[in-house]
Design a protein around this motif. Structure first.
Motif, PDB file in Angstrom:
ATOM      1  N   ASP A  31       0.053   0.147 -15.346  1.00  0.00           N
ATOM      2  CA  ASP A  31      -0.260   1.334 -16.155  1.00  0.00           C
ATOM      3  C   ASP A  31      -1.655   1.873 -15.821  1.00  0.00           C
ATOM      4  N   VAL A  32      -2.618   0.964 -15.644  1.00  0.00           N
ATOM      5  CA  VAL A  32      -3.981   1.388 -15.300  1.00  0.00           C
ATOM      6  C   VAL A  32      -3.987   2.120 -13.965  1.00  0.00           C
ATOM      7  N   PHE A  33      -3.345   1.547 -12.961  1.00  0.00           N
ATOM      8  CA  PHE A  33      -3.301   2.196 -11.645  1.00  0.00           C
ATOM      9  C   PHE A  33      -2.698   3.595 -11.742  1.00  0.00           C
ATOM     10  N   TYR A  34      -1.547   3.691 -12.379  1.00  0.00           N
ATOM     11  CA  TYR A  34      -0.864   4.985 -12.492  1.00  0.00           C
ATOM     12  C   TYR A  34      -1.749   6.016 -13.194  1.00  0.00           C
ATOM     13  N   HIS A  35      -2.275   5.655 -14.351  1.00  0.00           N
ATOM     14  CA  HIS A  35      -3.061   6.619 -15.118  1.00  0.00           C
ATOM     15  C   HIS A  35      -4.383   6.960 -14.435  1.00  0.00           C
ATOM     16  N   LEU A  36      -4.989   5.994 -13.762  1.00  0.00           N
ATOM     17  CA  LEU A  36      -6.222   6.279 -13.030  1.00  0.00           C
ATOM     18  C   LEU A  36      -5.961   7.246 -11.878  1.00  0.00           C
ATOM     19  N   ILE A  37      -4.878   7.050 -11.171  1.00  0.00           N
ATOM     20  CA  ILE A  37      -4.527   7.954 -10.069  1.00  0.00           C
ATOM     21  C   ILE A  37      -4.325   9.370 -10.588  1.00  0.00           C
ATOM     22  N   MET A  38      -3.638   9.518 -11.702  1.00  0.00           N
ATOM     23  CA  MET A  38      -3.416  10.850 -12.274  1.00  0.00           C
ATOM     24  C   MET A  38      -4.724  11.466 -12.756  1.00  0.00           C
ATOM     25  N   TYR A  39      -5.582  10.642 -13.336  1.00  0.00           N
ATOM     26  CA  TYR A  39      -6.883  11.120 -13.808  1.00  0.00           C
ATOM     27  C   TYR A  39      -7.740  11.615 -12.638  1.00  0.00           C
ATOM     28  N   THR A  62      -0.869 -12.109 -21.535  1.00  0.00           N
ATOM     29  CA  THR A  62       0.431 -11.477 -21.773  1.00  0.00           C
ATOM     30  C   THR A  62       0.491 -10.134 -21.059  1.00  0.00           C
ATOM     31  N   ASN A  63       1.604  -9.780 -20.501  1.00  0.00           N
ATOM     32  CA  ASN A  63       1.856  -8.445 -19.929  1.00  0.00           C
ATOM     33  C   ASN A  63       0.787  -7.945 -18.956  1.00  0.00           C
ATOM     34  N   LYS A  64       0.109  -8.849 -18.262  1.00  0.00           N
ATOM     35  CA  LYS A  64      -0.982  -8.448 -17.366  1.00  0.00           C
ATOM     36  C   LYS A  64      -0.511  -7.524 -16.261  1.00  0.00           C
ATOM     37  N   ILE A  65       0.612  -7.836 -15.662  1.00  0.00           N
ATOM     38  CA  ILE A  65       1.118  -7.049 -14.542  1.00  0.00           C
ATOM     39  C   ILE A  65       1.514  -5.656 -15.014  1.00  0.00           C
ATOM     40  N   HIS A  66       2.230  -5.581 -16.094  1.00  0.00           N
ATOM     41  CA  HIS A  66       2.652  -4.298 -16.664  1.00  0.00           C
ATOM     42  C   HIS A  66       1.447  -3.419 -16.986  1.00  0.00           C
ATOM     43  N   GLU A  67       0.465  -4.004 -17.641  1.00  0.00           N
ATOM     44  CA  GLU A  67      -0.720  -3.233 -18.035  1.00  0.00           C
ATOM     45  C   GLU A  67      -1.562  -2.836 -16.823  1.00  0.00           C
ATOM     46  N   ALA A  68      -1.638  -3.692 -15.824  1.00  0.00           N
ATOM     47  CA  ALA A  68      -2.375  -3.345 -14.600  1.00  0.00           C
ATOM     48  C   ALA A  68      -1.696  -2.172 -13.894  1.00  0.00           C
ATOM     49  N   LEU A 118       0.813  -1.216   0.000  1.00  0.00           N
ATOM     50  CA  LEU A 118       0.000   0.000   0.000  1.00  0.00           C
ATOM     51  C   LEU A 118       0.845   1.263   0.000  1.00  0.00           C
ATOM     52  N   SER A 119       2.063   1.159   0.499  1.00  0.00           N
ATOM     53  CA  SER A 119       2.934   2.336   0.501  1.00  0.00           C
ATOM     54  C   SER A 119       3.267   2.776  -0.927  1.00  0.00           C
ATOM     55  N   THR A 120       3.303   1.835  -1.859  1.00  0.00           N
ATOM     56  CA  THR A 120       3.548   2.186  -3.263  1.00  0.00           C
ATOM     57  C   THR A 120       2.390   3.008  -3.804  1.00  0.00           C
ATOM     58  N   LEU A 121       1.168   2.604  -3.515  1.00  0.00           N
ATOM     59  CA  LEU A 121       0.007   3.385  -3.951  1.00  0.00           C
ATOM     60  C   LEU A 121      -0.009   4.755  -3.280  1.00  0.00           C
ATOM     61  N   GLU A 122       0.274   4.773  -1.992  1.00  0.00           N
ATOM     62  CA  GLU A 122       0.329   6.050  -1.285  1.00  0.00           C
ATOM     63  C   GLU A 122       1.372   6.975  -1.902  1.00  0.00           C
ATOM     64  N   SER A 123       2.485   6.417  -2.307  1.00  0.00           N
ATOM     65  CA  SER A 123       3.539   7.214  -2.950  1.00  0.00           C
ATOM     66  C   SER A 123       3.058   7.805  -4.268  1.00  0.00           C
ATOM     67  N   LEU A 124       2.277   7.037  -5.018  1.00  0.00           N
ATOM     68  CA  LEU A 124       1.743   7.558  -6.280  1.00  0.00           C
ATOM     69  C   LEU A 124       0.757   8.698  -6.041  1.00  0.00           C
ATOM     70  N   PHE A 125      -0.089   8.558  -5.032  1.00  0.00           N
ATOM     71  CA  PHE A 125      -1.019   9.645  -4.715  1.00  0.00           C
ATOM     72  C   PHE A 125      -0.264  10.885  -4.250  1.00  0.00           C
ATOM     73  N   LYS A 126       0.760  10.669  -3.460  1.00  0.00           N
ATOM     74  CA  LYS A 126       1.589  11.787  -2.994  1.00  0.00           C
ATOM     75  C   LYS A 126       2.289  12.451  -4.175  1.00  0.00           C
ATOM     76  N   LEU A 127       2.832  11.657  -5.085  1.00  0.00           N
ATOM     77  CA  LEU A 127       3.473  12.198  -6.276  1.00  0.00           C
ATOM     78  C   LEU A 127       2.494  13.049  -7.075  1.00  0.00           C
ATOM     79  N   ALA A 128       1.289  12.537  -7.276  1.00  0.00           N
ATOM     80  CA  ALA A 128       0.291  13.283  -8.046  1.00  0.00           C
ATOM     81  C   ALA A 128      -0.010  14.625  -7.387  1.00  0.00           C
ATOM     82  N   ARG A 129      -0.208  14.618  -6.090  1.00  0.00           N
ATOM     83  CA  ARG A 129      -0.508  15.876  -5.386  1.00  0.00           C
ATOM     84  C   ARG A 129       0.684  16.819  -5.383  1.00  0.00           C
ATOM     85  N   ASP A 130       1.863  16.270  -5.177  1.00  0.00           N
ATOM     86  CA  ASP A 130       3.068  17.108  -5.185  1.00  0.00           C
ATOM     87  C   ASP A 130       3.283  17.750  -6.552  1.00  0.00           C
ATOM     88  N   ARG A 131       3.149  16.973  -7.611  1.00  0.00           N
ATOM     89  CA  ARG A 131       3.367  17.499  -8.961  1.00  0.00           C
ATOM     90  C   ARG A 131       2.277  18.498  -9.346  1.00  0.00           C
TER      91      ARG A 131
END
Length: 90
Positions: free
Chosen positions: A62-70, A54-60, A2-15
């Motif tokens: 990508d979805v998390f990252y882009h959804l968080i930014m959206y 194929t590439n399920k983890i990579h694509e998942a 969960l710390s990885t997700l929290e870091s992404l949310f923090k990154l989005a807010r910081d940026r």
């Protein structure tokens, strides 16, 4: 985990508050149309990857990252989403 997700949310807010020139994250945060298009694109790529096994983890990821930014670009707070999920718990 969960710390990885929290870091992404923090990154989005910081940026969002402190833009970095040339940052892809900032491009997504400032261009809502691009952000939306990327979420749709990445979800479709994830579905295709799952169906083709194929590439399920990579694509998942990508979805998390882009959804968080959206969500951040559109002022949807993760705290509100988590509260809504908590209400739905049985």
């Amino acid at each position: 985990m969960l710390s990885t997700l929290e870091s992404l949310f923090k990154l989005a807010r910081d940026r969002k508050n402190n833009p970095v020139s040339g940052s892809y994250t900032n491009k997504l945060l400032s261009d809502k149309s691009l952000s939306k298009d990327k979420v749709l694109e990445e979800i479709n790529e994830l579905i295709e990857a799952v169906e083709n096994n194929t590439n399920k983890i990579h694509e998942a990821a990508d979805v998390f990252y882009h959804l968080i930014m959206y969500l951040e670009a559109n002022n949807v707070k993760i705290e509100d989403v988590m509260n809504e999920l908590e209400k739905r718990r049985k």
